[in-house]
Scaffold this active site. Sequence first.
Site, short mmCIF file in Angstrom:
data_model
loop_
_atom_site.label_atom_id
_atom_site.label_comp_id
_atom_site.label_asym_id
_atom_site.label_seq_id
_atom_site.Cartn_x
_atom_site.Cartn_y
_atom_site.Cartn_z
N GLY A 1 0.81 -1.21 0.00
CA GLY A 1 0.00 0.00 0.00
C GLY A 1 0.85 1.26 0.00
N ASP A 2 1.94 1.24 0.75
CA ASP A 2 2.86 2.39 0.78
C ASP A 2 3.50 2.58 -0.59
OD1 ASP A 2 2.29 2.28 3.53
OD2 ASP A 2 4.00 0.94 3.86
#
Length: 304
Positions: A250-251
């Site tokens: 996600g990052d």
Amino acid sequence: MVYTVTFNPSLDYIVSMEGFQLGKTNRTAKEQMLPGGKGINVSTVLKNLGIPNIALGFSAGFTGEEIKRRVEEMGLASDFINLQNGYSRINVKMKDFDGTEINGQGPDISPAETEKLLEKLDGLKEGDVLVLAGSIPRTMPDSIYSDILRRLDGKGILTVVDATGELLLHVLEYSPFLIKPNNHELGEIFQVKLETREDVVPYARKLQEKGARNVLVSMAGQGAVLLDEMGQVHMLPAPKGKLVNAVGAGDSMVAGFLAGWLTKKDYEYAFRMGISAGSASAFSENLATKKEIEEVYRQVSQSA
């Protein structure tokens, strides 16, 4: 300049073991030690994509010194605030057991130390980008993200928030440039279950109506959805590949989106770069390299 903030960075002790048994002595088959935290992950992938950035945050004790040493070793520019007491946390991540992990609490951060960070952020200039990502230590007020956005409001700074629940909802009135909930987090906000890309659209739009300019929703194996500030809805299925490590995916998506936007100022390109970076990290042992992201981007472009 792009700045990321990791309020509660960690040393991530990542272990693989065979036949783990409760109540017994278990020995690792493989192990890794990496600096962790969502902001640091975003900084790493931005650097891999050639986007200069500075990682901000707090460090404490011998673990904090090791985090800073490893961050420097990775070639990241950083400017951490040293805390007088406590230790930066150690997180234990068991790769072979469906993402099982034990996360430490992290040090207490005093109001005076928090103010030091706020004073650093006061120096940001028009056109700079600020990424606020992840959880906050228990001693910090729940309003810290919205306090920062309020303090920077009207300065022409692009703000990106990757957080959950109240932390996320409280920033919307300050029109963040980008927010990135996943479909489960989005569903929790509205107390619904969101399973398909089409499901998330009306709820992502509700967050836009509350103030967010762009809403990027990650959906793991289902792909991702972007509602951009021009009113367009972008959807893509997940690229094909073997899931190796979901930590930091996600990052990486946030970093890929930002890199794409800063490079071409085009939301379709930024969206494809986001899903390519997120998937490339999921298909890799570590956070994705530029070459790995470019390989997935070619697949995404062919299937779109």
